[in-house]
Design a protein around this motif. Structure first.
Motif, mmCIF file in Angstrom:
data_model
loop_
_atom_site.group_PDB
_atom_site.id
_atom_site.type_symbol
_atom_site.label_atom_id
_atom_site.label_comp_id
_atom_site.label_asym_id
_atom_site.label_seq_id
_atom_site.Cartn_x
_atom_site.Cartn_y
_atom_site.Cartn_z
ATOM 1 N N ALA A 474 0.832 -1.202 0.000
ATOM 2 C CA ALA A 474 0.000 0.000 0.000
ATOM 3 C C ALA A 474 0.868 1.254 0.000
ATOM 4 N N GLN A 475 1.949 1.237 0.782
ATOM 5 C CA GLN A 475 2.859 2.372 0.833
ATOM 6 C C GLN A 475 3.589 2.575 -0.503
ATOM 7 N N LYS A 476 3.826 1.476 -1.190
ATOM 8 C CA LYS A 476 4.552 1.524 -2.461
ATOM 9 C C LYS A 476 3.645 1.909 -3.635
ATOM 10 N N ALA A 477 2.349 1.736 -3.478
ATOM 11 C CA ALA A 477 1.395 1.895 -4.579
ATOM 12 C C ALA A 477 1.517 3.213 -5.350
ATOM 13 N N PRO A 478 1.654 4.370 -4.695
ATOM 14 C CA PRO A 478 1.730 5.629 -5.456
ATOM 15 C C PRO A 478 2.916 5.713 -6.411
ATOM 16 N N TYR A 479 3.911 4.855 -6.199
ATOM 17 C CA TYR A 479 5.116 4.896 -7.027
ATOM 18 C C TYR A 479 5.113 3.833 -8.129
ATOM 19 N N LEU A 480 4.026 3.074 -8.221
ATOM 20 C CA LEU A 480 3.974 1.967 -9.175
ATOM 21 C C LEU A 480 2.862 2.117 -10.210
ATOM 22 N N GLY A 481 2.247 3.275 -10.273
ATOM 23 C CA GLY A 481 1.377 3.616 -11.380
ATOM 24 C C GLY A 481 0.130 2.764 -11.576
ATOM 25 N N GLY A 482 -0.408 2.178 -10.516
ATOM 26 C CA GLY A 482 -1.630 1.392 -10.656
ATOM 27 C C GLY A 482 -1.423 -0.105 -10.579
ATOM 28 N N LEU A 483 -0.167 -0.544 -10.483
ATOM 29 C CA LEU A 483 0.105 -1.987 -10.433
ATOM 30 C C LEU A 483 -0.537 -2.630 -9.204
ATOM 31 N N VAL A 484 -0.369 -1.996 -8.053
ATOM 32 C CA VAL A 484 -0.929 -2.555 -6.825
ATOM 33 C C VAL A 484 -2.454 -2.550 -6.883
ATOM 34 N N GLU A 485 -3.032 -1.476 -7.393
ATOM 35 C CA GLU A 485 -4.484 -1.402 -7.498
ATOM 36 C C GLU A 485 -5.031 -2.501 -8.410
ATOM 37 N N PHE A 486 -4.315 -2.780 -9.498
ATOM 38 C CA PHE A 486 -4.764 -3.854 -10.397
ATOM 39 C C PHE A 486 -4.772 -5.188 -9.678
ATOM 40 N N TYR A 487 -3.678 -5.506 -8.986
ATOM 41 C CA TYR A 487 -3.592 -6.808 -8.340
ATOM 42 C C TYR A 487 -4.497 -6.931 -7.119
ATOM 43 N N ARG A 488 -4.962 -5.815 -6.599
ATOM 44 C CA ARG A 488 -5.928 -5.863 -5.501
ATOM 45 C C ARG A 488 -7.368 -5.912 -6.007
ATOM 46 N N SER A 489 -7.553 -5.772 -7.315
ATOM 47 C CA SER A 489 -8.898 -5.740 -7.884
ATOM 48 C C SER A 489 -9.308 -7.111 -8.406
ATOM 49 N N HIS A 490 -10.573 -7.228 -8.730
ATOM 50 C CA HIS A 490 -11.084 -8.462 -9.333
ATOM 51 C C HIS A 490 -10.486 -8.680 -10.713
ATOM 52 N N ALA A 491 -10.026 -7.606 -11.339
ATOM 53 C CA ALA A 491 -9.544 -7.697 -12.724
ATOM 54 C C ALA A 491 -8.458 -8.746 -12.900
ATOM 55 N N ARG A 492 -7.601 -8.920 -11.888
ATOM 56 C CA ARG A 492 -6.478 -9.842 -12.058
ATOM 57 C C ARG A 492 -6.946 -11.271 -12.322
ATOM 58 N N HIS A 493 -8.177 -11.610 -11.928
ATOM 59 C CA HIS A 493 -8.683 -12.966 -12.128
ATOM 60 C C HIS A 493 -9.035 -13.239 -13.593
ATOM 61 N N VAL A 494 -9.251 -12.199 -14.372
ATOM 62 C CA VAL A 494 -9.635 -12.393 -15.773
ATOM 63 C C VAL A 494 -8.489 -12.078 -16.727
ATOM 64 N N TRP A 495 -7.293 -11.921 -16.175
ATOM 65 C CA TRP A 495 -6.058 -11.844 -16.971
ATOM 66 C C TRP A 495 -5.324 -13.161 -16.732
ATOM 67 N N THR A 496 -5.286 -14.021 -17.723
ATOM 68 C CA THR A 496 -4.808 -15.387 -17.501
ATOM 69 C C THR A 496 -3.832 -15.829 -18.589
ATOM 70 N N PRO A 497 -2.960 -16.804 -18.283
ATOM 71 C CA PRO A 497 -2.038 -17.340 -19.301
ATOM 72 C C PRO A 497 -2.776 -18.239 -20.294
ATOM 73 N N THR A 498 -2.016 -18.751 -21.262
ATOM 74 C CA THR A 498 -2.546 -19.755 -22.179
ATOM 75 C C THR A 498 -3.021 -20.957 -21.361
#
Length: 593
Positions: A474-498
């Motif tokens: 959470a402390q690092k999030a402002p410096y990572l441009g949305g990466l932490v927010e993405f992985y904390r969201s439901h969205a990461r479940h619908v990004w999948t490998p082959t």
């Protein structure tokens, strides 16, 4: 994401299922060299004993392994467990190999040394190109010789692993020979990518070591510019923001490329991509571009019965990729996907993009003249947060953000939305048991809760839910441009490998870049190129029928396309209507998925 460049190049004309004679010769040479390096160094097993941490081990704990989601006493218990369980293997040398990214460099340069200081087990953690990892893996499978004791390889091969049965599943490993050597606090439920490494039989075939997603990247400072916002809404009738569909992405690309055109005297572009005839061109499309368009079916992680490669599976058996056989690889949705890829490349990307490979194009957005990029890997985050870049603020925060990618007009809620690379620990059946267990100890160490948060902060390729939800992230999030927010969201479940529908990833991946290259170069139209690609995949599936594979292909007979296009789901009939663009503010876009 992106495996196989050299391997595919080696085999593109002569290999469809097996290796060429020249490659076999090279592989055998590698085998003999590796045996020389491996000279039998396995010692006699020693009895385990209970010991307190030494000063060296304590130093690792108190310095390098901080921060952690575990308390210091909990970390101590984990390290004592590794220290005790490794005693029978103390003095051994094990050899593992992975691709060359920041996460694995940290493992090779730091964690392997720490593991030796704690366990007495020497680790040669080799770094190489990802395509070479697959070459070595395939060589060991083919020859049955011990080149490496474990591999960190892409989960994209899951369909091959469970069908060909050359991989020792993690499920079998922890329930049988390594049961006594499995970390009590390993906590499989904490791994966010376990669904990607699980076969249709319910077995886990690989243990995730690192993950990164293919997301939408954009210049948030430009999008926040009041003049740009006013001009965009006046021109297109809706607010400038994170695009939710491809029409909005196209409108924004046109806006920055042609309406704005220049910022501070420099030419700017509304889109970035790459298209050189190269194996990485195949990754550009096979890494879920078709799923973003909406080619496949609903169902996670990959869509059933039709996946993001357009392959239909029935009762675990692949039955075809072409529309004529029930697949969707040359369906109207697939043709739409490739048409947009080519159109945007020509109209809105820098002219140089057509001659760039994946690796060559990676740094372009960091130059400061790209407004957005629909296909951008979060593995680039460490390189895009360096000081003095045109896309960085002086306070260390980025001028850019990442967000869930927009989707095409055929996409429906419940489908996968993009690609997520999952590099995972992979063990082969024929590895000697002592080497396999020693390598299993090392694999568990580099993903353990004692070290995983620090490794995540170094490589930014998270694998554990507990790390993602930690206060440190959470402390690092402002410096990572949305990466932490993405992985904390439901969205990461619908990004999948082959997924598991692809029965022979090494043999089939090469078809993609060759077909797309012919389309980009104008040799074939989009329709002709996708028809040819679907036929090649169908023919490969037919050849695989001759092999004794678990859940092997049973290819359908051809029927008129309308037979399948008139049925619900994929392949989907053509949608002639134009979709209106839709955008959202970043905060809403992250939570919309």
């Amino acid at each position: 994401m992106q495996t196989l460049s050299l391997l595919i190049s080696d085999i593109k004309n002569t290999l469809r299922i097996r290796f060429s004679a020249s490659l076999i010769a090279g592989i055998m040479l590698s085998v003999f060299i590796s045996f020389a390096l491996f000279a039998d160094d396995t010692p006699e097993p020693r009895q385990a004993n209970n010991q307190q941490l030494s000063k060296v081990q304590q130093n690792w704990l108190e310095t390098e392994f901080q921060p952690s989601t575990l308390s210091l006493s909990e970390q101590t218990k984990e390290l004592q467990w590794f220290q005790q369980k490794s005693q029978p293997f103390k003095g051994m040398t094990i050899r593992v190999v992975s691709e060359r990214i920041n996460t694995h460099q940290y493992e090779s340069n730091i964690l392997a040394k720490a593991f030796f200081d704690i366990t007495g087990i020497h680790v040669i953690h080799e770094l190489t190109n990802e395509d070479d990892v697959l070459k070595k893996f395939s060589a060991q499978v083919m020859t049955g010789q011990r080149l490496y004791d474990a591999y960190i390889s892409d989960s994209d091969l899951i369909g091959s692993h469970f069908r060909q049965q050359h991989v020792m599943s993690i499920t079998d490993l922890i329930n049988h020979q390594a049961k006594a050597y499995t970390l009590p606090s390993l906590d499989l439920s904490d791994f966010i990518g376990l669904a990607f490494t699980t076969g249709p039989d319910g077995k886990i075939y690989q243990l995730p070591d690192q993950q990164f997603a293919n997301l939408y990247w954009y210049r948030s400072d430009w999008f926040a510019n009041a003049d740009f916002q006013k001009q965009f809404e006046a021109n297109y009738g809706y607010p400038l923001g994170v695009p939710q569909n491809w029409q909005a992405y196209e409108d924004i690309a046109h806006f920055f490329t042609h309406d704005i055109s220049e910022i501070a005297g420099e030419k700017v572009y509304g889109h970035m991509d790459y298209a050189k005839s190269d194996p990485s061109l195949g990754w550009r499309i096979s890494d879920a571009w078709l799923s973003m368009a909406g080619v496949g079916d609903k169902g996670l992680p990959n869509g059933l019965p039709v996946d993001e490669w357009g392959i239909r599976v029935e009762d675990c058996h692949p039955v075809g990729a072409s529309v004529e056989r029930g697949g969707a690889l040359n369906s109207p949705a697939a043709i739409y996907a490739i048409q947009k890829y080519k159109e945007w490349l020509v109209k809105y990307a820098p002219p140089e993009a057509r001659q760039l490979t994946f690796s060559e194009s990676g740094h372009w957005a960091a130059k400061g003249n790209i407004a957005q990029q629909i296909f951008w890997y979060t593995a680039f985050v460490p390189d895009f947060t360096l000081k003095n870049l045109a896309v960085m603020n002086k306070d260390g925060t980025p001028k850019w953000r990442v967000a869930p990618s927009p989707v095409g007009k055929y996409w429906q809620k419940g489908m996968k939305s993009g690609y997520q690379d999952t590099g995972a620990w992979t063990f082969l059946n024929h590895t000697p048991e002592s080497n396999q267990i020693a390598a299993w100890l090392y694999a568990q160490f580099v993903v353990s809760k004692t070290v995983s948060l620090k490794k995540t902060l170094v490589g930014l390729t998270p694998i554990r839910q507990s790390d993602i939800e930690s206060d440190y992230m959470a402390q690092k999030a402002p410096y990572l441009g949305g990466l932490v927010e993405f992985y904390r969201s439901h969205a990461r479940h619908v990004w999948t490998p082959t997924g598991t529908n692809v029965p022979d990833y090494p043999g089939m991946a090469g078809y993609w870049w060759q077909a797309i290259s012919r389309i980009i170069e104008g040799e074939l139209s989009v329709t002709e190129g996708m028809d040819a690609l679907a036929e090649e995949v169908d023919n490969h599936l037919i050849k695989l029928q001759e092999q004794d594979l678990t859940c092997g292909p049973k290819v359908n007979k051809k029927q008129v396309p309308s037979h399948w296009l008139n049925k619900p789901g994929a392949p989907k009939a053509e949608l002639p209507n134009k979709v209106k663009g839709k955008t959202l503010p970043f905060e809403e876009a992250i939570n919309a998925w």
